[in-house]
Design a protein around this motif. Structure first.
Motif, PDB file in Angstrom:
ATOM      1  N   ILE A 186       4.455  35.361  37.752  1.00  0.00           N
ATOM      2  CA  ILE A 186       5.831  34.963  37.457  1.00  0.00           C
ATOM      3  C   ILE A 186       6.422  34.146  38.607  1.00  0.00           C
ATOM      4  CG2 ILE A 186       8.175  35.849  37.131  1.00  0.00           C
ATOM      5  CD1 ILE A 186       6.881  38.120  35.479  1.00  0.00           C
ATOM      6  N   LEU A 187       6.192  34.583  39.832  1.00  0.00           N
ATOM      7  CA  LEU A 187       6.706  33.835  40.983  1.00  0.00           C
ATOM      8  C   LEU A 187       6.091  32.443  41.084  1.00  0.00           C
ATOM      9  CD1 LEU A 187       6.892  36.620  43.719  1.00  0.00           C
ATOM     10  CD2 LEU A 187       8.785  35.499  42.531  1.00  0.00           C
ATOM     11  N   ALA A 188       4.787  32.347  40.874  1.00  0.00           N
ATOM     12  CA  ALA A 188       4.117  31.047  40.926  1.00  0.00           C
ATOM     13  C   ALA A 188       4.596  30.140  39.796  1.00  0.00           C
ATOM     14  CB  ALA A 188       2.605  31.232  40.853  1.00  0.00           C
ATOM     15  N   ALA A 189       4.758  30.692  38.607  1.00  0.00           N
ATOM     16  CA  ALA A 189       5.241  29.901  37.471  1.00  0.00           C
ATOM     17  C   ALA A 189       6.669  29.432  37.726  1.00  0.00           C
ATOM     18  CB  ALA A 189       5.176  30.717  36.184  1.00  0.00           C
ATOM     19  N   PHE A 190       7.492  30.285  38.309  1.00  0.00           N
ATOM     20  CA  PHE A 190       8.862  29.909  38.638  1.00  0.00           C
ATOM     21  C   PHE A 190       8.881  28.754  39.639  1.00  0.00           C
ATOM     22  CE2 PHE A 190      12.805  30.490  41.083  1.00  0.00           C
ATOM     23  CZ  PHE A 190      13.727  30.366  40.053  1.00  0.00           C
ATOM     24  N   LEU A 191       8.062  28.856  40.663  1.00  0.00           N
ATOM     25  CA  LEU A 191       8.004  27.824  41.691  1.00  0.00           C
ATOM     26  C   LEU A 191       7.467  26.506  41.138  1.00  0.00           C
ATOM     27  CD1 LEU A 191       8.319  27.115  44.707  1.00  0.00           C
ATOM     28  CD2 LEU A 191       5.955  27.849  45.002  1.00  0.00           C
ATOM     29  N   VAL A 192       6.344  26.558  40.442  1.00  0.00           N
ATOM     30  CA  VAL A 192       5.722  25.343  39.905  1.00  0.00           C
ATOM     31  C   VAL A 192       6.613  24.692  38.849  1.00  0.00           C
ATOM     32  CG1 VAL A 192       3.758  24.465  38.581  1.00  0.00           C
ATOM     33  CG2 VAL A 192       3.373  26.080  40.457  1.00  0.00           C
ATOM     34  N   SER A 193       7.189  25.484  37.949  1.00  0.00           N
ATOM     35  CA  SER A 193       8.045  24.905  36.913  1.00  0.00           C
ATOM     36  C   SER A 193       9.331  24.343  37.509  1.00  0.00           C
ATOM     37  CB  SER A 193       8.364  25.929  35.824  1.00  0.00           C
ATOM     38  OG  SER A 193       9.203  26.953  36.308  1.00  0.00           O
ATOM     39  N   GLY A 194       9.826  24.944  38.573  1.00  0.00           N
ATOM     40  CA  GLY A 194      11.013  24.417  39.247  1.00  0.00           C
ATOM     41  C   GLY A 194      10.757  23.055  39.863  1.00  0.00           C
ATOM     42  N   ILE A 195       9.612  22.918  40.517  1.00  0.00           N
ATOM     43  CA  ILE A 195       9.245  21.629  41.104  1.00  0.00           C
ATOM     44  C   ILE A 195       8.992  20.603  40.007  1.00  0.00           C
ATOM     45  CG2 ILE A 195       7.468  20.434  42.445  1.00  0.00           C
ATOM     46  CD1 ILE A 195       7.201  23.089  44.064  1.00  0.00           C
ATOM     47  N   ALA A 196       8.296  21.000  38.958  1.00  0.00           N
ATOM     48  CA  ALA A 196       8.013  20.083  37.853  1.00  0.00           C
ATOM     49  C   ALA A 196       9.296  19.656  37.149  1.00  0.00           C
ATOM     50  CB  ALA A 196       7.057  20.740  36.860  1.00  0.00           C
ATOM     51  N   SER A 197      10.240  20.577  36.983  1.00  0.00           N
ATOM     52  CA  SER A 197      11.486  20.224  36.302  1.00  0.00           C
ATOM     53  C   SER A 197      12.310  19.256  37.140  1.00  0.00           C
ATOM     54  CB  SER A 197      12.299  21.465  35.972  1.00  0.00           C
ATOM     55  OG  SER A 197      12.852  22.019  37.134  1.00  0.00           O
ATOM     56  N   TYR A 198      12.215  19.354  38.443  1.00  0.00           N
ATOM     57  CA  TYR A 198      12.929  18.424  39.317  1.00  0.00           C
ATOM     58  C   TYR A 198      12.478  16.991  39.052  1.00  0.00           C
ATOM     59  CZ  TYR A 198      14.903  16.330  43.503  1.00  0.00           C
ATOM     60  OH  TYR A 198      15.619  15.541  44.365  1.00  0.00           O
ATOM     61  N   VAL A 199      11.188  16.819  38.794  1.00  0.00           N
ATOM     62  CA  VAL A 199      10.630  15.494  38.537  1.00  0.00           C
ATOM     63  C   VAL A 199      10.754  15.114  37.063  1.00  0.00           C
ATOM     64  CG1 VAL A 199       8.506  14.122  38.593  1.00  0.00           C
ATOM     65  CG2 VAL A 199       9.013  15.714  40.456  1.00  0.00           C
ATOM     66  N   LEU A 200      10.371  16.017  36.173  1.00  0.00           N
ATOM     67  CA  LEU A 200      10.272  15.688  34.751  1.00  0.00           C
ATOM     68  C   LEU A 200      11.601  15.703  34.005  1.00  0.00           C
ATOM     69  CD1 LEU A 200       7.064  17.739  33.903  1.00  0.00           C
ATOM     70  CD2 LEU A 200       7.238  15.277  34.332  1.00  0.00           C
ATOM     71  N   LEU A 201      12.554  16.474  34.464  1.00  0.00           N
ATOM     72  CA  LEU A 201      13.799  16.635  33.724  1.00  0.00           C
ATOM     73  C   LEU A 201      14.996  15.985  34.422  1.00  0.00           C
ATOM     74  CD1 LEU A 201      13.399  20.370  32.623  1.00  0.00           C
ATOM     75  CD2 LEU A 201      12.787  18.301  31.363  1.00  0.00           C
ATOM     76  N   SER A 202      14.759  14.945  35.181  1.00  0.00           N
ATOM     77  CA  SER A 202      15.857  14.316  35.925  1.00  0.00           C
ATOM     78  C   SER A 202      16.896  13.692  34.993  1.00  0.00           C
ATOM     79  CB  SER A 202      15.326  13.278  36.906  1.00  0.00           C
ATOM     80  OG  SER A 202      14.673  12.233  36.229  1.00  0.00           O
ATOM     81  N   LYS A 203      16.469  13.091  33.891  1.00  0.00           N
ATOM     82  CA  LYS A 203      17.427  12.488  32.956  1.00  0.00           C
ATOM     83  C   LYS A 203      18.309  13.554  32.318  1.00  0.00           C
ATOM     84  CE  LYS A 203      14.712   8.444  31.792  1.00  0.00           C
ATOM     85  NZ  LYS A 203      14.022   7.696  30.749  1.00  0.00           N
ATOM     86  N   GLN A 204      17.710  14.674  31.930  1.00  0.00           N
ATOM     87  CA  GLN A 204      18.488  15.751  31.332  1.00  0.00           C
ATOM     88  C   GLN A 204      19.446  16.359  32.356  1.00  0.00           C
ATOM     89  OE1 GLN A 204      15.202  15.426  30.953  1.00  0.00           O
ATOM     90  NE2 GLN A 204      14.816  15.358  28.762  1.00  0.00           N
ATOM     91  N   ARG A 205      18.987  16.504  33.590  1.00  0.00           N
ATOM     92  CA  ARG A 205      19.834  17.064  34.643  1.00  0.00           C
ATOM     93  C   ARG A 205      21.022  16.134  34.922  1.00  0.00           C
ATOM     94  NH1 ARG A 205      16.120  17.960  37.855  1.00  0.00           N
ATOM     95  NH2 ARG A 205      16.207  16.036  39.034  1.00  0.00           N
ATOM     96  N   ASP A 206      20.776  14.816  34.921  1.00  0.00           N
ATOM     97  CA  ASP A 206      21.857  13.857  35.114  1.00  0.00           C
ATOM     98  C   ASP A 206      22.869  13.925  33.965  1.00  0.00           C
ATOM     99  OD1 ASP A 206      20.703  13.039  37.473  1.00  0.00           O
ATOM    100  OD2 ASP A 206      19.759  11.253  36.601  1.00  0.00           O
ATOM    101  N   ALA A 207      22.375  14.102  32.739  1.00  0.00           N
ATOM    102  CA  ALA A 207      23.276  14.216  31.584  1.00  0.00           C
ATOM    103  C   ALA A 207      24.144  15.467  31.695  1.00  0.00           C
ATOM    104  CB  ALA A 207      22.463  14.240  30.289  1.00  0.00           C
TER     105      ALA A 207
END
Length: 72
Positions: free
Chosen positions: A34-55
């Motif tokens: 769970i900790l590794a998935a949280f860390l990896v998905s957090g880093i991936a979301s920073y890159v992959l979900l930038s448009k959604q985060r900006d919206a």
């Protein structure tokens, strides 16, 4: 409200997919998994979900900047 829902759903899906991939790669300890998935998905979301985060940021900024109506 829609950008917030899209971003939240995307983060959840990314976390679940990351959890599954790490499980398939051999992580057995649930806490580490769970900790590794949280860390990896957090880093991936920073890159992959930038448009959604900006919206979401724009939506929140618009809500804050909008003057409230005077109900007297």
């Amino acid at each position: 409200m829609r950008p917030v829902l899209v971003y939240t759903a995307s983060r959840i899906v990314l976390f679940v997919v990351t959890l599954g991939v790490l499980r398939l790669l051999g992580l057995q300890n649930p806490l580490v998994l769970i900790l590794a998935a949280f860390l990896v998905s957090g880093i991936a979301s920073y890159v992959l979900l930038s448009k959604q985060r900006d919206a979401v940021s724009q939506r929140i900024s618009n809500k804050i900047d909008r003057p409230e109506s005077q109900d007297d």
